[in-house]
Write a protein that holds these residues in place. Sequence first.
Motif, PDB file in Angstrom:
ATOM      1  N   SER A 115       0.832  -1.176   0.000  1.00 32.47           N
ATOM      2  CA  SER A 115       0.000   0.000   0.000  1.00 32.47           C
ATOM      3  C   SER A 115       0.876   1.238   0.000  1.00 32.47           C
ATOM      4  N   GLU A 116       0.483   2.220  -0.781  1.00 34.07           N
ATOM      5  CA  GLU A 116       1.246   3.462  -0.878  1.00 34.07           C
ATOM      6  C   GLU A 116       0.750   4.455   0.168  1.00 34.07           C
ATOM      7  N   MET A 117       1.683   5.009   0.926  1.00 31.62           N
ATOM      8  CA  MET A 117       1.333   6.020   1.911  1.00 31.62           C
ATOM      9  C   MET A 117       0.918   7.281   1.152  1.00 31.62           C
ATOM     10  N   ILE A 118      -0.253   7.782   1.451  1.00 29.19           N
ATOM     11  CA  ILE A 118      -0.775   8.969   0.781  1.00 29.19           C
ATOM     12  C   ILE A 118      -0.633  10.187   1.686  1.00 29.19           C
ATOM     13  N   CYS A 119      -1.109  10.069   2.908  1.00 26.16           N
ATOM     14  CA  CYS A 119      -1.056  11.183   3.857  1.00 26.16           C
ATOM     15  C   CYS A 119      -0.045  10.835   4.945  1.00 26.16           C
ATOM     16  N   PHE A 120       1.151  11.374   4.810  1.00 22.37           N
ATOM     17  CA  PHE A 120       2.198  11.094   5.790  1.00 22.37           C
ATOM     18  C   PHE A 120       1.910  11.761   7.128  1.00 22.37           C
ATOM     19  N   CYS A 121       1.259  12.909   7.112  1.00 19.21           N
ATOM     20  CA  CYS A 121       0.953  13.627   8.356  1.00 19.21           C
ATOM     21  C   CYS A 121       0.064  12.805   9.287  1.00 19.21           C
ATOM     22  N   ASN A 122      -0.905  12.100   8.698  1.00 25.02           N
ATOM     23  CA  ASN A 122      -1.869  11.354   9.502  1.00 25.02           C
ATOM     24  C   ASN A 122      -1.758   9.843   9.340  1.00 25.02           C
ATOM     25  N   GLY A 123      -0.756   9.382   8.589  1.00 28.37           N
ATOM     26  CA  GLY A 123      -0.502   7.945   8.464  1.00 28.37           C
ATOM     27  C   GLY A 123      -1.588   7.186   7.719  1.00 28.37           C
ATOM     28  N   ILE A 124      -2.112   7.775   6.635  1.00 26.25           N
ATOM     29  CA  ILE A 124      -3.205   7.152   5.893  1.00 26.25           C
ATOM     30  C   ILE A 124      -2.682   6.691   4.535  1.00 26.25           C
ATOM     31  N   ASP A 125      -2.900   5.403   4.233  1.00 23.59           N
ATOM     32  CA  ASP A 125      -2.437   4.872   2.949  1.00 23.59           C
ATOM     33  C   ASP A 125      -3.597   4.739   1.963  1.00 23.59           C
ATOM     34  N   ASP A 126      -3.248   4.403   0.723  1.00 23.47           N
ATOM     35  CA  ASP A 126      -4.274   4.328  -0.324  1.00 23.47           C
ATOM     36  C   ASP A 126      -5.287   3.226  -0.062  1.00 23.47           C
ATOM     37  N   ILE A 159     -14.559  14.566  -1.397  1.00 26.22           N
ATOM     38  CA  ILE A 159     -13.269  14.656  -0.709  1.00 26.22           C
ATOM     39  C   ILE A 159     -13.457  15.002   0.765  1.00 26.22           C
ATOM     40  N   GLU A 160     -14.422  15.870   1.056  1.00 20.53           N
ATOM     41  CA  GLU A 160     -14.657  16.282   2.441  1.00 20.53           C
ATOM     42  C   GLU A 160     -15.097  15.116   3.323  1.00 20.53           C
ATOM     43  N   GLU A 161     -15.834  14.181   2.737  1.00 16.31           N
ATOM     44  CA  GLU A 161     -16.254  12.990   3.489  1.00 16.31           C
ATOM     45  C   GLU A 161     -15.047  12.133   3.848  1.00 16.31           C
ATOM     46  N   ILE A 162     -14.140  11.970   2.897  1.00 12.66           N
ATOM     47  CA  ILE A 162     -12.926  11.184   3.130  1.00 12.66           C
ATOM     48  C   ILE A 162     -12.094  11.843   4.217  1.00 12.66           C
ATOM     49  N   GLN A 163     -11.965  13.153   4.145  1.00 12.29           N
ATOM     50  CA  GLN A 163     -11.191  13.883   5.149  1.00 12.29           C
ATOM     51  C   GLN A 163     -11.811  13.724   6.536  1.00 12.29           C
ATOM     52  N   LYS A 164     -13.121  13.790   6.621  1.00 17.11           N
ATOM     53  CA  LYS A 164     -13.803  13.670   7.906  1.00 17.11           C
ATOM     54  C   LYS A 164     -13.593  12.277   8.514  1.00 17.11           C
ATOM     55  N   VAL A 165     -13.688  11.247   7.681  1.00 21.50           N
ATOM     56  CA  VAL A 165     -13.578   9.870   8.165  1.00 21.50           C
ATOM     57  C   VAL A 165     -12.130   9.492   8.480  1.00 21.50           C
ATOM     58  N   THR A 166     -11.188   9.897   7.613  1.00 21.25           N
ATOM     59  CA  THR A 166      -9.803   9.428   7.759  1.00 21.25           C
ATOM     60  C   THR A 166      -8.837  10.476   8.296  1.00 21.25           C
TER      61      THR A 166
END
Length: 75
Positions: free
Chosen positions: A10-21, A36-43
């Motif tokens: 899995s590719e790390m997408i958000c290094f700040c919050n440790g969220i991968d693809d 996009i806002e839903e994804i941000q809220k959940v993850t």
Amino acid sequence: QLFGVQLEMSEMICFCNGIDDTMIRTVIREKGLSQIEEIQKVTRAGTSCGICVSEIKQILQEELTDRKETTEKGR
């Protein structure tokens, strides 16, 4: 492979919050997210420095396209 099981890298997408693809794709599919806002809220992906937002949008577009194609095949 590990113990005869194929592992997906899995590719790390958000290094700040440790969220991968994989996590992003999973929440899109399981929760039926489409914004996009839903994804941000959940993850929390893309909510710190914001540099990964374009990658998140690309993943979302891919998943929405796949969802549409799957729905159309089911008709």
